[in-house]
Enzyme design. Structure first.
Site, mmCIF file in Angstrom:
data_model
loop_
_atom_site.group_PDB
_atom_site.id
_atom_site.type_symbol
_atom_site.label_atom_id
_atom_site.label_comp_id
_atom_site.label_asym_id
_atom_site.label_seq_id
_atom_site.Cartn_x
_atom_site.Cartn_y
_atom_site.Cartn_z
ATOM 1 N N LYS A 174 -3.673 9.353 -44.418
ATOM 2 C CA LYS A 174 -4.190 10.623 -44.921
ATOM 3 C C LYS A 174 -3.403 11.797 -44.341
ATOM 4 O O LYS A 174 -3.290 12.847 -44.953
ATOM 5 C CB LYS A 174 -5.670 10.769 -44.568
ATOM 6 C CG LYS A 174 -6.588 9.827 -45.349
ATOM 7 C CD LYS A 174 -8.034 10.055 -44.972
ATOM 8 C CE LYS A 174 -8.959 9.096 -45.716
ATOM 9 N NZ LYS A 174 -10.379 9.289 -45.343
ATOM 10 N N ARG A 175 -2.866 11.603 -43.131
ATOM 11 C CA ARG A 175 -2.121 12.672 -42.482
ATOM 12 C C ARG A 175 -0.627 12.637 -42.809
ATOM 13 O O ARG A 175 0.099 13.560 -42.461
ATOM 14 C CB ARG A 175 -2.302 12.589 -40.958
ATOM 15 C CG ARG A 175 -3.733 12.844 -40.506
ATOM 16 C CD ARG A 175 -3.843 12.742 -38.987
ATOM 17 N NE ARG A 175 -5.196 12.990 -38.533
ATOM 18 C CZ ARG A 175 -6.144 12.080 -38.466
ATOM 19 N NH1 ARG A 175 -5.887 10.834 -38.836
ATOM 20 N NH2 ARG A 175 -7.347 12.385 -38.031
#
Length: 472
Positions: free
Chosen positions: A243-244
């Protein structure tokens, strides 16, 4: 009966890694005529949001991953967790610990300074002949699981093979916080037990949780499911997709013009294979899918391959379906689709040349809006040499049958009479009609436009002064 589950945490969108986990869990249940359960692990109240829950549901729906039971929400099962914790306290498999957060932090800091692994030291763990301190009145107790002190916890991972962890490496896990709320690893265990999960298919970032969960299941006298931990996915740059870093919402693929069938087909091949098969339906995938052919090594995301696969599906998607998908994209741009030119005809003309629905909408837009060609394209392709030929072609359009064959014949006649090559007329026609240099066959392109629109757009060449070697 085989029972699998997908258990996302609603702290963000459904990304590629989660979608692949859901797909594999879904396919395994379908392959064995089992049940696929959707469970939302929303106990992180500080980070879980209704918007994230909806994003997960939307992503599952878009991918076509239907679930047989659920969605179940952990926040709605709190009373069940409390009952089990009380049972474990009564059985002696859990105990109350009064070590405060500051005291625990100080212990870990001391252990690090001594070169030791930071961990809870078991000071409140009941043992035979051990005298426990008097519980401090000002410190609320957490509840810890009484992890076995000796031996190993082992399982035969269906992807990674045999894994063994010494119990001495595991400290006593907190299963209920000081405020009484249960922790992640405990809730997962109770859920898997209550829901009769037989196979846990999830990312390998959960491998470290597995020995703790197995020990808790055994303490409860519950059946331990089989585990299959999927390897990580690397991005195009070779870095871990997360997600990052690089991972995007599944619904962003929808926004970018990808077809769900193409995305599912692509995700199915990220770490799993069936011989050399690259393109297959989800029905075929469910018939073929097994855990034996999942590779334990990392899979690498390849955007070019996804684009190729999406283009393949676009070429084979029913025109009526493409109409239903492209129409709203044009409407969102403020484009009004009229009966003439036919959007179906535009799609048929361009579907072999695009890789996604947005590109299809891009080319369709030029048929419904008079987009002015860029000056540099006019300068490149219009000159005093081509103007007489364009005039002759435009005049000839009025008296021919409006079909590609007749238009193509007229183009050939004009270039032959002027002693020029085909591109000398075809390129100005493309630019004047669409503002683009790359289009399908120019005769087929013109045939899709209404005759009046073609004549009107070609007339703009007459509105510019002509001098040798300069643009019209």
């Amino acid at each position: 009966m085989i029972r699998t589950r997908f258990a996302p945490s609603p702290t963000g969108f459904l990304h590629v890694g989660g979608a692949r986990t859901a797909l594999f869990s879904w396919a395994y249940a379908r392959r064995h005529a089992g049940s696929f359960i959707l469970r939302v692990e929303d106990t992180d109240l500080a980070r879980s949001t209704p918007q994230a829950v909806q994003a997960i549901l939307d992503g599952m729906n878009w991918l076509g991953l239907d679930y047989d039971e659920g969605p179940f929400y952990q926040t709605q099962r709190m009373s069940r967790y409390r009952v089990v914790i009380e049972q474990m306290l009564a059985a002696g498999s859990a105990y109350r610990c009064y070590m405060g957060a500051e005291e625990l932090d100080q212990l870990r800091e001391t252990q690090r300074a001594q070169g030791l692994k930071p961990r809870y030291d078991g000071r409140w763990r009941p043992e035979p002949d051990k005298v426990l301190p008097t519980p401090p009145a000002a410190v609320p107790a957490v509840v810890r699981f009484r992890n076995p002190a000796a031996g190993v916890v082992a399982w035969d991972d269906l992807v990674k093979g045999r894994i063994e962890i010494a119990n001495s490496e595991l400290d006593d896990l907190v299963i209920a916080r000081a405020d009484g709320s249960p922790t992640y690893n405990f809730c997962v265990v109770v859920d898997d037990w209550d829901m009769g999960i037989t196979h846990v298919i999830r990312g390998d970032d959960h491998v470290n949780n597995t020995p703790r969960q197995i020990n808790i299941l055994r303490a409860l006298g519950a059946q331990v499911p089989l585990y299959a931990h999927l390897s990580m996915i690397l991005g195009d740059d070779g870095q871990k997709l997360s997600k990052r870093h690089g991972a995007v919402s599944v619904m962003q693929y929808d926004e970018a013009g990808y077809l769900p069938a193409a995305v599912c087909n692509y995700l199915a091949r990220l770490g799993w294979s069936h011989g050399d098969d690259e393109v297959f339906s989800m029905q075929q995938f469910c018939q073929w899918f097994d855990l034996d052919h999942i590779t334990p090594s990392a899979a690498q995301f390849n955007s070019e391959k996804l684009n190729w696969l999406n283009a393949h599906y676009l070429r084979r998607t029913d025109t009526a379906r493409l109409l239903a998908l492209v129409g709203p994209r044009l409407a969102a741009r403020g484009v009004t689709v009229t009966a003439e030119p036919s959007l179906a005809a535009i799609i048929e003309l361009h579907r072999e040349r695009v890789t996604n629905l947005n590109e299809l909408a891009d080319v369709a837009e030029v048929f419904y809006r008079d987009l002015q060609p860029k000056a540099e394209l006019l300068a490149k392709h219009l000159s005093s040499e081509t103007l007489p030929m364009l005039r002759e072609f435009a005049a000839g359009l009025a008296g021919i049958s409006w079909e590609a064959a007749a238009i193509g014949a007229l183009i050939k006649q004009c270039v032959a009479r002027h002693g020029l090559k085909m591109p000398r007329l075809a390129m100005p026609l493309r630019v004047l009609l669409t503002g683009l240099e790359q289009t399908p066959s120019v005769d087929a392109l013109i045939a899709v436009f209404p005759r009046s629109v073609v004549i009107e757009r070609l007339a703009r060449a007459e509105r510019v002064a002509v001098s040798p070697g300069s643009p019209v």
